[in-house]
Design a protein around this motif. Structure first.
Motif, PDB file in Angstrom:
ATOM      1  N   ILE A   8      -5.027   3.461 -34.074  1.00 29.04           N
ATOM      2  CA  ILE A   8      -6.182   3.207 -33.208  1.00 29.04           C
ATOM      3  C   ILE A   8      -7.409   3.942 -33.730  1.00 29.04           C
ATOM      4  O   ILE A   8      -7.331   5.093 -34.140  1.00 29.04           O
ATOM      5  CB  ILE A   8      -5.871   3.644 -31.760  1.00 29.04           C
ATOM      6  N   ARG A   9      -8.531   3.255 -33.737  1.00 24.71           N
ATOM      7  CA  ARG A   9      -9.800   3.862 -34.122  1.00 24.71           C
ATOM      8  C   ARG A   9     -10.853   3.493 -33.093  1.00 24.71           C
ATOM      9  O   ARG A   9     -10.930   2.354 -32.666  1.00 24.71           O
ATOM     10  CB  ARG A   9     -10.210   3.324 -35.490  1.00 24.71           C
ATOM     11  N   HIS A  44      -0.809  -2.585 -27.159  1.00 27.03           N
ATOM     12  CA  HIS A  44       0.174  -1.704 -26.537  1.00 27.03           C
ATOM     13  C   HIS A  44       0.165  -0.367 -27.272  1.00 27.03           C
ATOM     14  O   HIS A  44       0.230  -0.345 -28.500  1.00 27.03           O
ATOM     15  CB  HIS A  44       1.588  -2.282 -26.637  1.00 27.03           C
ATOM     16  N   ALA A  45       0.085   0.727 -26.533  1.00 30.67           N
ATOM     17  CA  ALA A  45       0.218   2.059 -27.133  1.00 30.67           C
ATOM     18  C   ALA A  45       0.627   3.021 -26.047  1.00 30.67           C
ATOM     19  O   ALA A  45       0.053   3.011 -24.951  1.00 30.67           O
ATOM     20  CB  ALA A  45      -1.094   2.512 -27.770  1.00 30.67           C
ATOM     21  N   THR A  48       0.866   2.103 -22.390  1.00 34.34           N
ATOM     22  CA  THR A  48      -0.264   1.416 -21.753  1.00 34.34           C
ATOM     23  C   THR A  48      -0.512   0.082 -22.451  1.00 34.34           C
ATOM     24  O   THR A  48      -0.373  -0.022 -23.667  1.00 34.34           O
ATOM     25  CB  THR A  48      -1.537   2.282 -21.855  1.00 34.34           C
ATOM     26  N   THR A  49      -0.868  -0.938 -21.678  1.00 33.22           N
ATOM     27  CA  THR A  49      -1.194  -2.237 -22.246  1.00 33.22           C
ATOM     28  C   THR A  49      -2.568  -2.657 -21.735  1.00 33.22           C
ATOM     29  O   THR A  49      -2.833  -2.586 -20.535  1.00 33.22           O
ATOM     30  CB  THR A  49      -0.160  -3.291 -21.809  1.00 33.22           C
ATOM     31  N   ILE A  50      -3.442  -3.052 -22.633  1.00 29.60           N
ATOM     32  CA  ILE A  50      -4.717  -3.635 -22.195  1.00 29.60           C
ATOM     33  C   ILE A  50      -4.881  -4.978 -22.882  1.00 29.60           C
ATOM     34  O   ILE A  50      -4.238  -5.254 -23.898  1.00 29.60           O
ATOM     35  CB  ILE A  50      -5.933  -2.749 -22.548  1.00 29.60           C
ATOM     36  N   SER A  51      -5.720  -5.836 -22.307  1.00 29.59           N
ATOM     37  CA  SER A  51      -6.070  -7.047 -23.034  1.00 29.59           C
ATOM     38  C   SER A  51      -7.491  -6.903 -23.551  1.00 29.59           C
ATOM     39  O   SER A  51      -8.300  -6.172 -22.994  1.00 29.59           O
ATOM     40  CB  SER A  51      -5.893  -8.292 -22.177  1.00 29.59           C
ATOM     41  N   HIS A  87       0.428  -1.447 -31.224  1.00 35.75           N
ATOM     42  CA  HIS A  87       0.628  -2.779 -31.782  1.00 35.75           C
ATOM     43  C   HIS A  87      -0.023  -3.854 -30.936  1.00 35.75           C
ATOM     44  O   HIS A  87      -0.376  -3.652 -29.786  1.00 35.75           O
ATOM     45  CB  HIS A  87       2.067  -3.071 -32.164  1.00 35.75           C
ATOM     46  N   VAL A  88      -0.232  -4.980 -31.595  1.00 38.03           N
ATOM     47  CA  VAL A  88      -1.073  -6.052 -31.074  1.00 38.03           C
ATOM     48  C   VAL A  88      -0.251  -7.322 -31.022  1.00 38.03           C
ATOM     49  O   VAL A  88       0.552  -7.566 -31.908  1.00 38.03           O
ATOM     50  CB  VAL A  88      -2.281  -6.279 -32.019  1.00 38.03           C
ATOM     51  N   ALA A  89      -0.427  -8.096 -29.968  1.00 39.18           N
ATOM     52  CA  ALA A  89       0.252  -9.387 -29.867  1.00 39.18           C
ATOM     53  C   ALA A  89      -0.719 -10.394 -29.271  1.00 39.18           C
ATOM     54  O   ALA A  89      -1.696 -10.020 -28.627  1.00 39.18           O
ATOM     55  CB  ALA A  89       1.503  -9.258 -28.985  1.00 39.18           C
TER      56      ALA A  89
END
Lengths: 509, 509
Positions: A8-9, A44-45, A48-51, A87-89
């Motif tokens: 993450i940056r 997701h990290a 926590t999950t955000i869109s 990670h990203v989905a």
């Protein structure tokens, strides 16, 4: 083989309440899944999950192929340190998108639909485009009154709720609100000192300006701190009966704050959204009794008396069902209230009224007393019709001024009051006559281009009001700015349309 | 004192057809004018003016206080080198915003209103939020047929227009189009070789996939170059009577390309927008005669025969008034056409039909012959009813295959045809029975998550179609992917809902 983790940056770009994820075009996930710009993704990290909405980047100085960039909003919401694995989905559409599409198609939404939509909005699962779609599909009277009721309920449920009942022990918690649109209309800064001096509890949380040249929070900030931690705020209310603070930190109606972020650039402020926005915030703030000001005029938000009555009934319908005691006052919105437009100028007008200064604007004083009187009549011990007189006595005796100083000191007095912008330009009357009309919208635009409210010393000082006689060449108003560029933008707009109509007066024959 | 000039810097972020300007929070203009995030600004440099949405940046690696960052779209549109001086001012709202607000309010728009809106959209003066507002306000049948006519006219007027009349000397310029929504429906790649082999002019420009797993341009790209400069395209049409290329470079309906950028994420595809989008592009491409395919089915874009007839009449009304000869064909859209879904798989099906391969999908062959027959009957020398037979003879004789090879060679044959994704997963029947339904939308989603169309070897190969008998454990379809992550996303979605309904067959008693 699972998709590789990204680091993450933080990408220090303010995307204004939209979560944006920045991925490099060479990032394995972009290449693999063929994510496109504006695709929705979930990040997701650490549980926590955000869109977020995806922007594809071609510059390694912004993000590298192994990194996941998050805009300021998204980074704050994710709440993990830079370098953390994520990670990203591909995102599933928010659960309520079906309901949004039904509303776009003209259907009536159920209580559950509206709760689901508001929950998804408050959780930042809607993109700006989806928010705009919701705002347009619920515009005008496209929400019926039960839909507005359910929208209001849902907005309250999605946020924090304050409770002052331990303090008032069954007594009223009062508030006063205006639907907006009238420059200079800073009555709250007079009503709060008057009614709290009378002994009523009035913990007033205000917004900053959305489309106007100053909100109550912006103007109070000329005099005192307005961004206070929740614990200090409650202490101040305990000590002084009231406060005049910015409500943005309290998280009272987070979905509304997000919706405003698209209503502002679209300049849409429809009855249903207005009712839900105002009443959800008042109820979440713990108010039990509210006086609501609806100004009517040709350049006000509400243009006719029938429109005002229709809006009034919608407010009453929702307030009654949510247990809020509401009094609507329909007022004259045909021109700005007071003389100053912009934080420093409006604070000057307010303090002149509190000091019983002869230079105080009479219209601001009269309107504030009228509204304060209606609030005071919520006091069960006050006889109907006596409110105005009580309010006037509190003001004329200096008790309102003393109370305002107590509020300012409690919140934190600003030791070096900000100065009025020293760059000025006077707009003059083109001919002899009398001022017959002042355009609220145009004066607001001119004051905003002068820099208000962000530049708090900027604004417009009205030297003539409706009915005042004026001779060709005499000033109608004075623009104040702190930067030459702003004075230029503002002066150019005033030259194209001053916002004033000066009609030739008929000479007595 | 004038506002200081800023230096232009390219910010390599793909904001997908929205102009974004990045200014540092310490930039004098931001401090002076109190620009907020999402404010609209105008950028002036070297005689060019663009409007852009502002993002405020706190990182000097992205932009410095003396710089003006422009997103890829904005930088390309501005067309000056990095470092060039520019200045920024608050934007006036686009001239047509008043008309947009009237449409949001439910009013009917005039021809002039729609021309003004489309002009502003084509000039990139609308933000994503304003585009979304327009799309929602004109959704469903919210545009009446004259508004759709004027929207179509305006879209043609805002772009480039091709003219083939010197070549056909009064003869027809033909085209065939489908409104979309049916996976695998690659009939254009069969109709174009057949009708051009018959000697008709058919310069086919296609889109890439918008919400589907493959567009005609994506599929043709498996075999040949599809992004050709305009001069080469006209030469190919002169030499071979036709082409099968991507239309995105031709600038035929730039406003439509911009509207699609919000219609896609909103998943809105309303009748008025569909008619204006399709007919504006066909007329701009110089077509005089069009066969239009409207598939109907429970998971197609059009769900019932009455809805198809209503849409048909809207297409006819607009086409007639714009001088386009239109034949609408309503077809079976109850399941995907052919076996493959995804560029490589669909190209395989098309080539099998052209080679008269016994493995060719019969439904793709039959439908293509029917549509090609209707196009051939636009030929004044063909007797009504003879089109199908002529098309079949061209296909069976191998002339269609020879013509396709000529088109591929003219456009530039792909020497190393891309391979099918080698990572596979088979979705199996849960019980004995017969396939009673296949959900177009779900199969499209599964193929997209597998990577199609960006990963051209990815997709879904259907092994059973409606009515086919199947035993528990036998495969219904096979997912192909090129990356493990994609196979995982796609397999997970298929496990939640395979898109197939298998009904128990009643045993003969």
């Amino acid at each position: 083989m699972n998709p590789p983790d990204l680091r993450i940056r933080r990408v220090a770009i303010d995307t204004w309440r939209e979560n944006v994820a920045y991925l490099h075009r060479d990032c394995p996930v972009v290449r693999a899944s063929g994510f496109q710009a504006l695709s929705k993704v979930t990040v997701h990290a650490n549980g926590t999950t955000i869109s977020a909405v995806l922007n594809v980047v071609d510059d390694e100085r912004i993000v590298q192929a192994c990194e996941l960039g998050l805009s300021e909003d998204a980074f704050a919401r994710m709440n993990v340190p830079e370098g953390h694995a994520a990670h990203v989905a591909p995102a599933e559409p928010p659960a309520s998108i079906g309901a949004l599409h039904r509303k776009i198609g003209g259907e009536r939404l159920s209580r559950d639909d509206l709760h689901a939509i508001v929950r998804d909005i408050a959780q930042a699962r809607y993109s700006k485009i989806e928010l705009a779609a919701f705002v347009v599909a619920t515009n005008g009277y496209d929400l019926d009154r039960d839909e507005v009721l359910h929208l209001t309920e849902a907005m309250i449920a999605a946020g924090r709720r304050l409770d002052w009942q331990h303090q008032v022990r069954g007594g009223p918690v009062v508030d006063k609100h205006c639907i907006g649109g009238i420059p200079g209309n800073r009555t709250s800064m007079l009503v709060v000192p008057i009614v709290t001096a009378h002994g009523m509890l009035c913990p007033k949380t205000s917004s900053r300006a959305i489309t106007s040249p100053a909100g109550t929070a912006d103007t109070m900030e000329v005099l005192a701190e307005v961004e206070l931690p929740f614990e200090r705020l409650t202490q101040i209310v305990r000590d002084t009966n009231g406060c005049l603070v910015w409500g943005g930190r309290a998280g009272l109606s987070p979905a509304d704050d997000i919706l405003i972020s698209v209503e502002r650039p679209l300049a849409i402020d429809s009855p249903g959204q207005m009712v839900a926005s105002i009443l959800s915030k008042k109820i979440a703030a713990g108010s039990t009794h509210l006086v609501l000001d609806i100004p009517v005029g040709p350049t006000a938000k509400v243009r006719s008396m029938p429109a005002a009555q229709q809006l009034r009934k919608l407010f009453e319908y929702v307030a009654d069902r949510l247990g809020l005691h509401l009094e609507v006052v329909i007022t004259d919105g045909s021109q700005p209230i007071g003389s100053g437009i912009g934080p420093v100028l409006e604070a000057r007008d307010v303090m002149r009224v509190l000091r019983n200064d002869p230079a105080a604007p009479a219209d601001l004083r009269d309107k504030s007393l009228r509204l304060a009187g209606r609030v005071i009549e919520f006091d069960p011990d006050v006889r109907g019709g006596d409110g105005w007189r009580i309010a006037r006595d509190i003001l004329e005796s200096g008790r309102a001024l003393a109370q305002m100083n107590a509020l300012i000191d409690a919140q934190g007095r600003r030791l070096q009051p900000p100065a009025l912008g020293e760059m000025t330009h006077e707009v003059i009357a083109p001919a002899d006559g009398a001022v017959s009309a002042i355009d609220n919208l145009q004066l607001a635009r001119i004051a905003r281009l002068a820099g208000a409210p962000q530049v708090i010393g900027a604004g417009v000082d009205l030297l003539r009001k409706q009915g005042d006689a004026v001779q060709a060449g005499q000033p109608l108003y004075r623009i104040h700015a702190c930067y030459a560029a702003d004075l230029g933008f503002s002066r150019d707009l005033a030259a194209r349309d001053s916002g004033y109509t000066v009609a030739a007066t008929t000479r007595p024959s």
